[in-house]
Every structure is written in structure tokens, then in C-alpha cells.
Design a protein around this motif. Structure first.
Motif, PDB file in Angstrom:
ATOM      1  N   HIS A 584       1.957  87.253 128.629  1.00 34.29           N
ATOM      2  CA  HIS A 584       3.323  86.726 128.541  1.00 34.29           C
ATOM      3  C   HIS A 584       4.153  87.283 129.684  1.00 34.29           C
ATOM      4  O   HIS A 584       4.314  88.497 129.838  1.00 34.29           O
ATOM      5  CB  HIS A 584       3.934  87.080 127.196  1.00 34.29           C
ATOM      6  CG  HIS A 584       3.307  86.314 126.058  1.00 34.29           C
ATOM      7  ND1 HIS A 584       3.226  86.776 124.791  1.00 34.29           N
ATOM      8  CD2 HIS A 584       2.721  85.086 126.055  1.00 34.29           C
ATOM      9  CE1 HIS A 584       2.625  85.864 124.019  1.00 34.29           C
ATOM     10  NE2 HIS A 584       2.303  84.832 124.768  1.00 34.29           N
ATOM     11  N   GLU A 587       7.163  89.967 129.670  1.00 36.67           N
ATOM     12  CA  GLU A 587       6.918  91.288 129.082  1.00 36.67           C
ATOM     13  C   GLU A 587       6.586  92.247 130.228  1.00 36.67           C
ATOM     14  O   GLU A 587       5.442  92.367 130.648  1.00 36.67           O
ATOM     15  CB  GLU A 587       5.811  91.165 128.038  1.00 36.67           C
ATOM     16  CG  GLU A 587       6.248  90.235 126.902  1.00 36.67           C
ATOM     17  CD  GLU A 587       5.138  89.781 125.972  1.00 36.67           C
ATOM     18  OE1 GLU A 587       4.003  90.281 126.099  1.00 36.67           O
ATOM     19  OE2 GLU A 587       5.398  88.918 125.124  1.00 36.67           O
ATOM     20  N   HIS A 722       1.239  93.693 124.762  1.00 34.25           N
ATOM     21  CA  HIS A 722       2.407  92.815 124.751  1.00 34.25           C
ATOM     22  C   HIS A 722       3.650  93.632 124.463  1.00 34.25           C
ATOM     23  O   HIS A 722       3.592  94.828 124.211  1.00 34.25           O
ATOM     24  CB  HIS A 722       2.238  91.741 123.664  1.00 34.25           C
ATOM     25  CG  HIS A 722       1.269  90.660 124.033  1.00 34.25           C
ATOM     26  ND1 HIS A 722       1.663  89.393 124.359  1.00 34.25           N
ATOM     27  CD2 HIS A 722      -0.072  90.667 124.145  1.00 34.25           C
ATOM     28  CE1 HIS A 722       0.594  88.667 124.646  1.00 34.25           C
ATOM     29  NE2 HIS A 722      -0.475  89.417 124.525  1.00 34.25           N
ATOM     30  N   SER A 723       4.808  92.972 124.485  1.00 40.70           N
ATOM     31  CA  SER A 723       6.033  93.555 123.973  1.00 40.70           C
ATOM     32  C   SER A 723       6.803  92.414 123.308  1.00 40.70           C
ATOM     33  O   SER A 723       6.600  91.260 123.666  1.00 40.70           O
ATOM     34  CB  SER A 723       6.854  94.197 125.108  1.00 40.70           C
ATOM     35  OG  SER A 723       7.287  93.227 126.036  1.00 40.70           O
TER      36      SER A 723
HETATM   37 ZN   LIG Z   1       3.559  88.685 124.216  1.00 42.86          ZN
END
Ligand SMILES: [Zn+2]
Length: 951
Positions: A584, A587, A722-723
Motif C-alpha cells: 500500500h 504507508e 502495513h500501517s
Molecule cells: Zn496496508
């Protein structure tokens, strides 16, 4: 010891009384033991009794016996009274020696009663807890409470004390009631003395999972109790979650860390890992993954719209040009269709902020267009002051970056229009005064009259050199025509006998596409599938744009995707560990975790034994940015970009430039297992959805690259970074609707292993600054977060058998680098704390690789509520799978696998006829089999036990 004994013997009796009061009782029996003549018999219980003495001489005689005296020594008119801790035999001896032994102050029975009460209380708690834990969750069984506490975790986070409780209630699916958790306030305290907290239902996709909730507490409870709304009760002992004591035992003195100093774009991340590989050639190499991305590049685009709202600045001002405005304001008149012309003049009210125009203007030239800065006073006030000074219009310059907006307010008596332009545009105009020009309203356009064009060439390969204009020929009975001079396209609209324009949007589209020189440059289309029946408006000449603002240092070509391969031996023979980030784009912290970790591993190798051990025994793949195109777009164009940059929208859909921030595939929804294409939930078929699954599984180069990495045969562990949210998760990550049909759950053994490794990894994270990833945010993705069909963790787990975890780092996508307090959101601190966790994953993998300890297992039997039956559970010495038979047959890997009782619970309860012979063996995650049993061999060294109680 000898000194004290000798000293006491030499002391006069008067001093001894004092000594007896303060220390003798404790010291005497330990130092010397009671003399044998008092006859204390091992195994006798002691009581506290009063001994009445005539005088101090008699006390001396008592002390000389070596009796165990309490601290109580009372000297009264009647003599001296002391308390002795003595057994019945000692009492008899004292009486035989002539001492007057009086009342029993506190008997052994009193002690035993208190102990028994405490033990009974605890036993009741434990029995209640075990009954709930042991019983199958069966609301039809009246013997079983309808509420069960699944977890009760105490932890600190940033120093705050928290109690997290999860419980299952039989009515949870149908009743929305909260459950009230009572707390004690520590060992031996009353239930409820620590206060209460409410926990709420966790319902996902219409399915009740459990109640959960966390609350601050002022003291650590030992037990909690829930009384369900029906009156049933559950009690559980509170466990410690992530207790952290002292320094990190792994790092030790001189451990090198903290290598990240700013956010890094994908280009910079790749530069970093190239630098590391060149600095540590014996330990690391950069591997280019098989697929290049589609590239940080777009076709150049335009919409052939009529002129918009604009402020026009005329030559010779260096600012000559047109600037979009917002407005006119919600108060005052609109703009005449031809606009308002005049000289631009910056206001001056003589104040400390003269250009805000909050006071009466000084020296303003009547008939001019006033320019004022947005600031502290209402828009209306600026307009009133400009109007009073004779301005014909007011242009307000925004005081923050970004799009301008229509000024709001209300007032009567306003006769001049007010608009707003952006800070950038306004600053440019102000710096290039004097100038004249106009404020001109835009022409509204309906979607049926709109035409879009895309260049064939990428923007950076000539697309942005193309310009296009649509003109009204100004003469009657003209034909629609398209002319091209170089890269400049001119569309001349058809007119009727009266000179009115007649070309529709569809006709303009067709004319452009039918013109061979024009169609060599661009393709035209109507707006979002509209039939295009509206009359096309004239449109000023404009250059097509790809709207990409990254500097030239960011490549516009299909981008190579790099991974750093770390290890002393990098030939696939060592256990593989994979860490990858930035599926993503927005992020920004997770990639920093990966490069921080890579650098810790490499820079500590030479001087830090435990790190050397890791790199000598593991092959570590670190891919800091899986989605570099989206990453660059997030840094330079649209910070909230989540997906890659690829436009999968059809030409009759969201294809035009207005949709450019809505394109792309969610790389974490494009994988092969339990995907949208398999019917699972949490992904979209819409090309503009932020969870767009793409046109098919593994359609995207980013996803093919990760599939290639996961397919390395030695990779056994992985972390998908991820974040945000501070989660730690594993499979399953998806379910199908309706019914919330989950992807297969891990076995009990796998789930136990996940929890055990989680504890290690999350404890390492906590060591940095006290952040606790909470139990409520630890577990399978679909249990603690939501369904995410086609995510990468599920592909790694189900397709490749990799222990695949997922971090959700921090609390924001793009937090400040440092925060105001030590617990604030901070990219820097989050990178460091989660790097701790990622290094710990390497250690988990290393320990797994060298695990050759065989598991052991036993049967735990308990009474069944059904006569003739007995309850059976298996208990293992470590996370291990148990295969069993109940029919006397030899257990093999094909036998029944002992299962979990349910989501986030322990092992299931088996109820079997009393006398059933259970045959079983266990095998741990590393493949070690209990007792070295060979399930496919002829030996019979598995476990065997008859299930019977009390017999
Ligand atoms: Zn993510």
C-alpha cells in the motif's frame, strides 16, 4: 550465627526480655532449634499460646528452653506474659517443666481455616474457570454457564495499566447487551473491589464472535468475574500480556541501531539497499524481481471543457495568464457573463497586516480590482472595506496551500463580487503588480456535452507536448473539422444557417478519432459513457497533462522492484525469512522498518554474536517497496494513494482525468487464495474502489513479484508490513458471505505456535518505548480486523505453507517524524520499535530451525455431566499437533487431529464413554514427533491410556 548465640548466653536477663520482644522469637528456633527436651515433633501443628511467668527469672528460664516466642511480651503487676508458638508436645513439655501455660490465642486450626478459606476461594475460581474452559460451548447444556471468559489480559502500554477481557456469551448473537466485568484488586481481595468495566459485542459480517473491551485500571486484578444477564457466572484468572523486564537480552552492549533519519521514497529505499549490498558484499546482494511495474507514468489527458472560473492577468505582467478561482462568494452579487475588468491593486489598511484589508483602505484607486489576503477578519469585512474604497471586485488570496474555496458569509448592501484564488497563484500575481486583467465567470457544461482526450504517447514521451482547442468558427453553415499543426490540434465546430453551434460531443469525438493526424496523437471519448448528445462548447487551447509532479530523478519507465537478500550462505540451503512492505503506497513507515532491520542485521554481524548466528543460519529477503509506482505517486502527487497506478477503468467509465486519483489495483487483494474471484469478501470489482481486486488473480506485476518471492522453496517465515493500527495478525484473512464462511482456520497447534511467537515478537516491540500491541489486536486478520479477500498473507500461508504474519505499524499512515511526547505517533519511533519485532521474527525462525526437542503430551480427564462418559483433553508441552484414535487403532497422520474449541480458545473437549482406550501421539511445528514414534512404521511407541476417572 555463632556470634549471636554466644552473645545471648552472656547477656544479663534484663536485657534478654527486651531482646525477646524484638527478635528472639524469630531468631531462636532458626539459630539453635528448640532443645530436644521440649519435644517438638515434625509434622505437628503449632499454636500460639500464652505463657504466664511469675517474674523475669522465670522468663530467663523459659528463654533458656529455646522455645519459639512471639513478639508479644507484656510485663504486668501480675508478672510477665509471653506468647509462645508451640506444638501440643511442646505444651506438655513446658507444663512438665513447671510453666503455666494459659489460653490458646491462635490455633493451628485457625490458620488452617484461613488457609482453607483462601484455597477454597481460589479452588472455586479455578474450578469455575476450568469448567468453562473445559466445557464445549453448548448453550443447550444446562450444566454449563452461558458465559465464558476467553482471555483476561493485564498489560501496561506507555506506562498505563490496562485490563483487556474477551468473553463469549451464549446469547451474544441475538442480544446486544454489554457484559459487566468485575475485578478484584489483587491477590486475596474481594471481587468487585477493583471496580468494573463493560465489554461490548464484536460482531462481524452479522456473526457474533465474542465480547471484548479494555479499560484502564489502577491496580492489577488477580481474578475477574462476569455475571451474565441470565445470572450465570464465569471467573477467570488474569494473565500478564507482554510483561517486559529490564534490558533487551538480545541486543546487549554496543548493539548498533537507529539508522533511519527521514521518510524514504521508493527510489531512495532502493538506493539504500544497493548501498548496503555494496558495503557488505559477503553478506548481502540486491536481487531484481522478475517483473517490472507498469511505471510511474500516465497518458497525457484533457477535457475539452469550456472556460472555467478564472482570473485573467494581461501582458506585460510576468504573471500574465489565467488562474482558477472559487466563487463568487455566498454573499453579494454574482459576476456578469463578460466578467469585470480593471487594474489589480493590493489593499493597504495601514495596520500591522495591511494586505488583509480588515480596516478602512488607504490610498486605494477607485475602479480597481482589489486583492486582499485571507486572514483574521471575516470575508464580508474585507469586501465591505474594498467596496467602500471604490473597488469593482475583490480577489481574496488563500493563506494556506491547496484549492481555494468560495468565501462564505452574509451581509446586506454588498454590491461587488468576491472570489478566492490559491495561495500559489495569488502570490505570483501580487509579486508581479502592477497588472490589469479581469475576473471572468466560467461557462457551465453538462456531462452530455463533454469530450475527453488521451495521448497515445506517455506523458513524459511526448504526450504533454500535445495541445488541443475547440473553436466556434463564427460564421454560419460551417462544417465540423479537425486540423493538426505539429502537436497542436484544433477542432472547429459546425454551425447552422443562423451561425449557432450544432456539433454534439459525440460528433466531436468521432471527428477527432476519424482524423488521421489527430488520431495519431490522441484518442477522444465522451464523458464516462455518456451518449454525448449535448452541443459541444468552444474550449480554450490547453496542453494535455499527465499530472505527475515527481522530479526527473524519479524514473517514468516501468520500474524494477528490488529485494535485498541477506545471509552468509545465500543459495537456498538455509531457512528463508521474507519481509516485505509498501504493498500500500501511502504507508510510509513500514518500508523504514525493513531497511532499519536490514541495516541492523548487516552492521551488527561483525561484532554481535547473536546477529552473526542469525545471518549464518538464515537467508533473509527484504523487499522494502513492493509497489514503487504507487509509492512515488503518494509522495509527489496524491498522499492518500493506496493502490498501484494502473488504470483498469474502461473508456466508458472513470477514464478521464478527474478520476486519476481513483485508479489502481489494491495489491493486497490481487493474490490467489480465498480471493474475490473465489467468492470471498473484502475486495471489490470496481476499478475505482480502494480495495479493487484487479481484473484477475495475479494480474499485476507487483503481485507476480511477491508470488515469486514466496515461491522460494526455503522461505518458511514471512512478515507483511502495513500501517496503521498497531495490529499483529495471521491467517485466516478472509471469509465468504453470507454466513461468514472462513478460510480454513489454523490447527490448534498452529494457532498455539502463532500466539507463542506473537508474544516474543510483541514483547520485543514493547521494549523500545513501552508500546503494547493489544491482545484485542492480535490474532487472525478476519477475527480482529475484517475480511480481506486475496491478501498476500493468506497466499503465503495457504499456497506455500509459510508462517505468514502481518504488522499494522503505528497509528497513522504518515505521522510526524518525532512527536511531542515519547508516546506520540512518530515515524522514527515506530520504525525502531517494529524493527525490534522484525529482528525477533528472525530469531523465531532461527529457533524453529534448530528445534529438535520432541513434544510430550498427556491426557487431562474430568467428570462429564453425562453418566457413563468422561471428558478428555490433550495437554502438550509445547505447541504440537495431536493425532488420536478412540477405536483402538494405531494413530497415524490420517487419524483425527485434535482441534480448537473455537475462535481464540484452547483445545476442544472430547466426551467419550468411560473405559475408552485413547491412542495418540504429538508432533511439533518443526516436525519433531513425540517419543520418536514413526506413524508410518511398525513400532507401537505411541501413547495409550484408558479414559476413566477415579478408578
Ligand atoms: Zn496496508
Amino acid at each position: 550465627m555463632h556470634g549471636r548465640t554466644r552473645l545471648r548466653r552472656l547477656m544479663p536477663a534484663t536485657l534478654l526480655i527486651t531482646l525477646a520482644a524484638v527478635s528472639l522469637a524469630a531468631a531462636a528456633p532458626q539459630d539453635t532449634g528448640p532443645p530436644a527436651d521440649l519435644g517438638r515433633t515434625a509434622g505437628e501443628a503449632a499454636s500460639v499460646v500464652e505463657v504466664r511467668l511469675a517474674d523475669r527469672d522465670e522468663l530467663d528460664r523459659l528463654v533458656a528452653t529455646g522455645v519459639d516466642l512471639d513478639h508479644q511480651v507484656a510485663v504486668t503487676d501480675a508478672g510477665v506474659e509471653v506468647h509462645a508458638v508451640v506444638t501440643p508436645s511442646e505444651v506438655e513439655s513446658l507444663r512438665a517443666l513447671g510453666f503455666q501455660v494459659g489460653d490458646v490465642v491462635f490455633t493451628a486450626a485457625d490458620s488452617e481455616r484461613a488457609l482453607a478459606e483462601r484455597e477454597a476461594t481460589i479452588a472455586a475460581h479455578v474450578a469455575a474457570n476450568e469448567a468453562f474452559a473445559a466445557a464445549a460451548y453448548d448453550e443447550t447444556n444446562p450444566d454449563v454457564s452461558d458465559v465464558r471468559i476467553v482471555r483476561a489480559d493485564y498489560y501496561t502500554s506507555f506506562g498505563n495499566q490496562v485490563l483487556s477481557v474477551e468473553a463469549k456469551w451464549a446469547q451474544g448473537q441475538t442480544s446486544s447487551q454489554q457484559l459487566v466485568v468485575e475485578r478484584d484488586s489483587g491477590p486475596g481481595t474481594a471481587m468487585g473491589s477493583g471496580g468494573t468495566q463493560n465489554i461490548s459485542r464484536f460482531v462481524d459480517a452479522g456473526v457474533y464472535l465474542y465480547h471484548r473491551g479494555a479499560s484502564s485500571v489502577s491496580t492489577r486484578p488477580e481474578y475477574v468475574r462476569i455475571t451474565s444477564p441470565t445470572g450465570d457466572v464465569a471467573v477467570a484468572k488474569v494473565e500478564d500480556w507482554l510483561s517486559v523486564e529490564g534490558e533487551d537480552p538480545f541486543k546487549g552492549d554496543g548493539y548498533l541501531e537507529d539508522f533511519v533519519t527521514s521518510y524514504l521514497t521508493p527510489t531512495e529505499l532502493y538506493e539504500r539497499i544497493h548501498q548496503l549490498a555494496s558495503e557488505f558484499p559477503a553478506l548481502a546482494e540486491v536481487v531484481e524481481l522478475p517483473q517490472r511495474t507498469n511505471g510511474y507514468r500516465r497518458k497525457a489527458q484533457a477535457l475539452l471543457d469550456p472556460p472555467a472560473n478564472r482570473v485573467r492577468v494581461d501582458s506585460p505582467s510576468p504573471a500574465a495568464g489565467e488562474y482558477l478561482f472559487a466563487g463568487p462568494a455566498g454573499y453579494g452579487p454574482g459576476l456578469p457573463s463578460g466578467g469585470i475588468s480593471g487594474s489589480f491593486e493590493l489593499v493597504d489598511d495601514g495596520s500591522g497586516s495591511p494586505s488583509e484589508g480588515c480596516g478602512p483602505l488607504i490610498g486605494f484607486t477607485a475602479g480597481s480590482i482589489a486583492i486582499a489576503d485571507r486572514g483574521t477578519c471575516p470575508f464580508v469585512q474585507k469586501t465591505q472595506n474594498a467596496q467602500a474604497a471604490g473597488a469593482v471586485a475583490l480577489v481574496i488570496v488563500n493563506n494556506v496551500p491547496g484549492d481555494p474555496f468560495s468565501p462564505g458569509g452574509s451581509a446586506s448592501g454588498i454590491t461587488i463580487p468576491t472570489v478566492m484564488i490559491s495561495l500559489d497563484d495569488g502570490t505570483l500575481i501580487k509579486e508581479n503588480l502592477p497588472a490589469s486583467g479581469a475576473v471572468i465567470p466560467g461557462v457551465p457544461v453538462s456531462n452530455s456535452a463533454r469530450v475527453g482526450v488521451d495521448s497515445h504517447a506517455w506523458g513524459h514521451e511526448g504526450g504533454t507536448d500535445i495541445s488541443i482547442e475547440v473553436v466556434d468558427p463564427g460564421v454560419p453553415s460551417s462544417a465540423l473539422s479537425v486540423d493538426v499543426a505539429g502537436n497542436d490540434i484544433t477542432v472547429s465546430l459546425a454551425t447552422n444557417d443562423a451561425g449557432a453551434r450544432t456539433s454534439t460531443a459525440a460528433q466531436v469525438r468521432d471527428a477527432i478519432n476519424a482524423s488521421s493526424p489527430a488520431s495519431a496523437l490522441v484518442v477522444a471519448y465522451t464523458y464516462r459513457g455518456n451518449a454525448g448528445g449535448g452541443t459541444a462548447p468552444p474550449s480554450p487551447r490547453r496542453n494535455l497533462s499527465d499530472f505527475l509532479d515527481a522530479p526527473d530523478t524519479v524514473s517514468r519507465d516501468p520500474h524494477p522492484v528490488y529485494a535485498l537478500r541477506i545471509g552468509k550462505v545465500r543459495d537456498g540451503s538455509k531457512m528463508g525469512v521474507l519481509a516485505y512492505a509498501q504493498e500500500h503506497a501511502r504507508e510510509w513507515v513500514p518500508p523504514l522498518v525493513t531497511v532499519e532491520t536490514a541495516e541492523r542485521l548487516l552492521r551488527n554481524y561483525a561484532s554481535h554474536g547473536p546477529t552473526k548466528q542469525l545471518l549464518n543460519n538464515l537467508e533473509i529477503w527484504i523487499a522494502p517497496s513492493i509497489n514503487p509506482d504507487g509509492g512515488h505517486y503518494s509522495f509527489y502527487d496524491f498522499a492518500s494513494q493506496r493502490r498501484n497506478m494502473t488504470r483498469h477503468c474502461a473508456v466508458n467509465g472513470s477514464y478521464d482525468l478527474n478520476a486519476r486519483n481513483s485508479w489502481g489495483v489494491d495489491n493486497n487483494r490481487n493474490y490467489t487464495e480465498y480471493s474475490l474471484f473465489d467468492g470471498y469478501d473484502g475486495a471489490s470489482t470496481s476499478c475505482t474502489s480502494d480495495v479493487f481486486a484487479g481484473p484477475s488473480e495475479l494480474s499485476e506485476p507487483e503481485n507476480k513479484n511477491l508470488d515469486w518471492l514466496a515461491a522460494r522453496p526455503n522461505v518458511k517465515f514471512a512478515m507483511n508490513l502495513h500501517s496503521s493500527g498497531n495490529y499483529f495478525m495471521w491467517s485466516p484473512g478472509a471469509y465468504a458471505l453470507p454466513g461468514r464462511i472462513s478460510a480454513p482456520r489454523p490447527t490448534l497447534e498452529e494457532e498455539s505456535y502463532f500466539w507463542g511467537a506473537s508474544s516474543r515478537i510483541l514483547t520485543s516491540i514493547k521494549r523500545h518505548r513501552g508500546l503494547s500491541v493489544t491482545p484485542a489486536r492480535t490474532g487472525p486478520i478476519s477475527d480482529v480486523l475484517y475480511s480481506a479477500a486475496g491478501n498476500s498473507g493468506d497466499m503465503l500461508w495457504y499456497k506455500y505453507g509459510i508462517y505468514a504474519w502481518n504488522f499494522e505499524v503505528g497509528t497513522q499512515f504518515q505521522p510526524p517524524w518525532e512527536g511531542p511526547t515519547s508516546s506520540s505517533a512518530s515515524a522514527h519511533q515506530e520504525a525502531l520499535e517494529f524493527s525490534n519485532g522484525l529482528v525477533e521474527l528472525m530469531r523465531v525462525a532461527y529457533d524453529f530451525g534448530k528445534d529438535n526437542t520432541r513434544p510430550e503430551s498427556t491426557l487431562s480427564l474430568s467428570t462429564s455431566s453425562t453418566s457413563g462418559m468422561v471428558n478428555v483433553r490433550f495437554v502438550t508441552s509445547e505447541p504440537a499437533a495431536v493425532f488420536y484414535t478412540l477405536d483402538g487403532s494405531v494413530p497415524t497422520y490420517s487419524s483425527t487431529l485434535y482441534a480448537s474449541a473455537g475462535i481464540r480458545e484452547g483445545g476442544e473437549l472430547l466426551t467419550v464413554p468411560t473405559g475408552t482406550t485413547v491412542h495418540w501421539f504429538s508432533v511439533d511445528s518443526a516436525g519433531n514427533v513425540e517419543r520418536n514414534y514413526r506413524p508410518d512404521g511398525g513400532a507401537r511407541n505411541y501413547n495409550k491410556q484408558v479414559a476413566t476417572l477415579g478408578g
